[in-house]
Design an enzyme around this catalytic site. Sequence first.
Site, PDB file in Angstrom:
ATOM      1  N   LYS A 176       0.801  -1.234   0.000  1.00 40.95           N
ATOM      2  CA  LYS A 176       0.000   0.000   0.000  1.00 40.95           C
ATOM      3  C   LYS A 176       0.829   1.277   0.000  1.00 40.95           C
ATOM      4  O   LYS A 176       0.274   2.370  -0.107  1.00 40.95           O
ATOM      5  CB  LYS A 176      -0.924   0.020   1.219  1.00 40.95           C
ATOM      6  CG  LYS A 176      -1.845  -1.187   1.341  1.00 40.95           C
ATOM      7  CD  LYS A 176      -2.744  -1.070   2.557  1.00 40.95           C
ATOM      8  CE  LYS A 176      -3.622  -2.301   2.739  1.00 40.95           C
ATOM      9  NZ  LYS A 176      -2.884  -3.466   3.226  1.00 40.95           N
ATOM     10  N   LYS A 218      -7.189   5.482  -3.905  1.00 41.66           N
ATOM     11  CA  LYS A 218      -6.056   5.706  -4.806  1.00 41.66           C
ATOM     12  C   LYS A 218      -6.183   4.914  -6.108  1.00 41.66           C
ATOM     13  O   LYS A 218      -5.412   5.110  -7.046  1.00 41.66           O
ATOM     14  CB  LYS A 218      -4.745   5.364  -4.090  1.00 41.66           C
ATOM     15  CG  LYS A 218      -4.423   6.324  -2.954  1.00 41.66           C
ATOM     16  CD  LYS A 218      -3.196   5.903  -2.185  1.00 41.66           C
ATOM     17  CE  LYS A 218      -2.854   6.926  -1.108  1.00 41.66           C
ATOM     18  NZ  LYS A 218      -3.919   7.085  -0.097  1.00 41.66           N
ATOM     19  N   LYS A 230      -4.016  -1.580  -7.568  1.00 43.22           N
ATOM     20  CA  LYS A 230      -5.261  -1.849  -6.848  1.00 43.22           C
ATOM     21  C   LYS A 230      -6.465  -1.765  -7.791  1.00 43.22           C
ATOM     22  O   LYS A 230      -7.432  -2.525  -7.660  1.00 43.22           O
ATOM     23  CB  LYS A 230      -5.429  -0.866  -5.691  1.00 43.22           C
ATOM     24  CG  LYS A 230      -4.429  -1.057  -4.562  1.00 43.22           C
ATOM     25  CD  LYS A 230      -4.619  -2.386  -3.854  1.00 43.22           C
ATOM     26  CE  LYS A 230      -5.832  -2.404  -2.958  1.00 43.22           C
ATOM     27  NZ  LYS A 230      -5.976  -3.697  -2.235  1.00 43.22           N
ATOM     28  N   GLY A 258      -4.165   5.466  12.105  1.00 45.16           N
ATOM     29  CA  GLY A 258      -3.487   4.484  12.939  1.00 45.16           C
ATOM     30  C   GLY A 258      -2.899   3.320  12.184  1.00 45.16           C
ATOM     31  O   GLY A 258      -2.213   2.491  12.784  1.00 45.16           O
ATOM     32  N   SER A 259      -3.168   3.219  10.876  1.00 37.90           N
ATOM     33  CA  SER A 259      -2.591   2.099  10.136  1.00 37.90           C
ATOM     34  C   SER A 259      -1.090   2.317   9.982  1.00 37.90           C
ATOM     35  O   SER A 259      -0.613   3.448   9.916  1.00 37.90           O
ATOM     36  CB  SER A 259      -3.243   1.964   8.761  1.00 37.90           C
ATOM     37  OG  SER A 259      -2.962   3.095   7.966  1.00 37.90           O
ATOM     38  N   THR A 280       4.062  17.264   2.587  1.00 39.61           N
ATOM     39  CA  THR A 280       4.461  17.367   1.181  1.00 39.61           C
ATOM     40  C   THR A 280       4.025  18.675   0.542  1.00 39.61           C
ATOM     41  O   THR A 280       4.757  19.263  -0.250  1.00 39.61           O
ATOM     42  CB  THR A 280       3.870  16.197   0.371  1.00 39.61           C
ATOM     43  OG1 THR A 280       2.445  16.185   0.528  1.00 39.61           O
ATOM     44  CG2 THR A 280       4.445  14.877   0.847  1.00 39.61           C
ATOM     45  N   ARG A 348       5.600  13.606  -3.390  1.00 35.97           N
ATOM     46  CA  ARG A 348       6.480  12.503  -3.753  1.00 35.97           C
ATOM     47  C   ARG A 348       5.946  11.814  -5.010  1.00 35.97           C
ATOM     48  O   ARG A 348       4.792  12.020  -5.396  1.00 35.97           O
ATOM     49  CB  ARG A 348       6.557  11.511  -2.585  1.00 35.97           C
ATOM     50  CG  ARG A 348       7.183  12.105  -1.332  1.00 35.97           C
ATOM     51  CD  ARG A 348       7.126  11.140  -0.163  1.00 35.97           C
ATOM     52  NE  ARG A 348       5.754  10.876   0.253  1.00 35.97           N
ATOM     53  CZ  ARG A 348       5.427  10.057   1.257  1.00 35.97           C
ATOM     54  NH1 ARG A 348       6.372   9.426   1.925  1.00 35.97           N
ATOM     55  NH2 ARG A 348       4.165   9.866   1.582  1.00 35.97           N
TER      56      ARG A 348
END
Length: 705
Positions: A176, A218, A230, A258-259, A280, A348
Amino acid sequence: MRSLNAKRVVIAMPSAGSVVIREIVQLCREHNIPTSTLPSIHEMISSEVDLRQVRDVKIEDLLRRDVISADLESVTLHLRGKRVLVTGAGGSIGSEICRQVLQCCPKELVLMGHGENSVFLIEQELKQTLHELQSVQADRLTQVTALIADLKDYCRLDDAFQRFKPDVVFHAAAHKHVPLMELNSPEAITNNVLGTQNLVDVALSHQTQRLIMISTDKAVNPSSVMGASKRMGELIVLRAAQRHQVQFGIVRFGNVLGSRGSVVPTLKRQIERGGPVTITHPEVTRYFMTIPEAVHLVLQATVMSQGSEIFMLKMGCPVKIIDLAQDLIRLSGYEVGKDIEIVFTGLRPGEKLHEELLLQDETYEPTTNENLLVVKNASIQIPRQLDQGLKTLIEAAFENDDGMIRLCLKQLIPGFNLKSVPHMVATHQSLQPLKSRKTNKNEPSLKLLQPTPLGSHFNPTNISELANELSQARVSQDFKVLYQPILLLQKDYLVTGFEALLHWQHPQQGLMQSSQFISMADRNKCIHSIGLWGIREVCLQLHALETLHPHPTFTISVNVSSSQILHPDWISRISQIFQDTQVNVSRLCFEIPEQFIVREGERAIAVLLKMKGLGVRLLLDNFGFSPLKQLSPLMDWVHIFDGLKIDRSRIHELSQNADNLDFFQTALDLSKSWGLDMIATGIESPQQLTQLKNLQCKYGQGYFS
């Protein structure tokens, strides 16, 4: 607070939304009063905490939305007594799915993952939870089983399904991390695409009732390889549901707080170190949801799924990352700009400013749960060439071909933003000098030069060693494409096209011409792959040049050998290259050896007609190498060619042999009667150039500065 001289404020409203909590926290901060809160409804549902616990306010509280309505009974009824398998069980989402599924009394819960440590941890946690539940409900008979397996290993998957026979599969395993997958695109494809394909195929073969894939926002108009991989997974699941009428569906949502790898833990670590906090871009936004509420809606979607749908979680309003960072800094007891600085680092690779939730042609409808939307027309966007495209994409991943991976994704996913491939950057630089120049009457527009010998210290005696090196070069693609101009001789030597010349950059012997290694490549069965590499490179460069100059007036021609043309996969492979590179095929010429026509006759014509059907131009190369009378097989099919290229040896003999002059005149007459251009190759002297002009040969090709 002032009248009561309060020392602490406890927000005892578990169902309060983020706006209320944010206002209270801000007010308390202004009066320097510590703030605590009760756990949220989601934490209590998942049995993570007890209602009596009071804790400090967390960032999740400030992002908390209205309470999500939950039909726990329907989810429990759906999963009770079933065999459930969760891929990626050790991950942030997968482990939470396991926790909530365990509450629904499944017959067996299989924790599948590739990382043994994370799977071990969730297994131990669930077994402890199960022990506590069984102490209250002795009739709970759920079996928790850990399974270490890689989705890329079809046989291992097949064995697992044979052993456990899962009724329901939650597919949460995936790479991911966007920037990491930009740098490791082959792994993104083999894990996220091939892994999903294997899982779906095995599930179908074992009559699995339901499969739910966890996807991401995404995947919508993806700008990254991760997002595109994905989206490919979504297409695989949708196609299986459509073809086999099974209850396979997808749940798509945004970032979860929290992931591991998400922005919040990163910001917290930076604050703990004293800053600076890096963001960013000042305008970047993301959708956020807590892990428990996201998983709860995933389980709700499982009950509703009839197959071929995409469920989308209502993600609320997008959150500015800079606001998130400022809240975290303040919750940590610091002041923004005084104690902790915020620094902007720039987006990025693969990142967007703002995420999207729906594709352009997707239409969403409400469900019985107000926090779930369903895209019922998701299957209409499955590309017809998905099967072939998947095969090519996975082959490119196993060959570690980043450029090919991106081109395949662009072909299969219209919204995918094709990023600059490293060798395409050099493309622009290598072709910029090759522009037509206007003639200055006071000085010649082009100077004739003798060809510079390449690979002059080539040692043909060590053929065996060189053959091995050539095989290695094929893998590392240690080749270069150089260009030789094609001129319009009658009009001031304007450049009308280029011939692509394949060279081998030998590590010791330097740049070697194709004539020095092609025959050896043919004997070592390398010619087909080398030729395909050259064609793909030329197509990429031609497409890049057309992007710079939208109305090109030139063509690029490529030599192809008879062994390439007769390869059984020749037509399908070049068709795929054309699709992948999106090249304007009408600007591409394939040079066909005359000897191929003479030797193969009708067989040759049959393949050439297929090539012509693709829209590519054809040039008859080495014309005059064989006696003209041997070209009888060609006469009825000459219209498929767009030009004749006189053999180089004929040019060399032009000023030395009167018979050769007669040949030229005959060849010119033939080309005119056939309506074809004639190109004289390898012009090396002013005398040859003058003779060709006198013969009214329109086009020439040689060594020019």
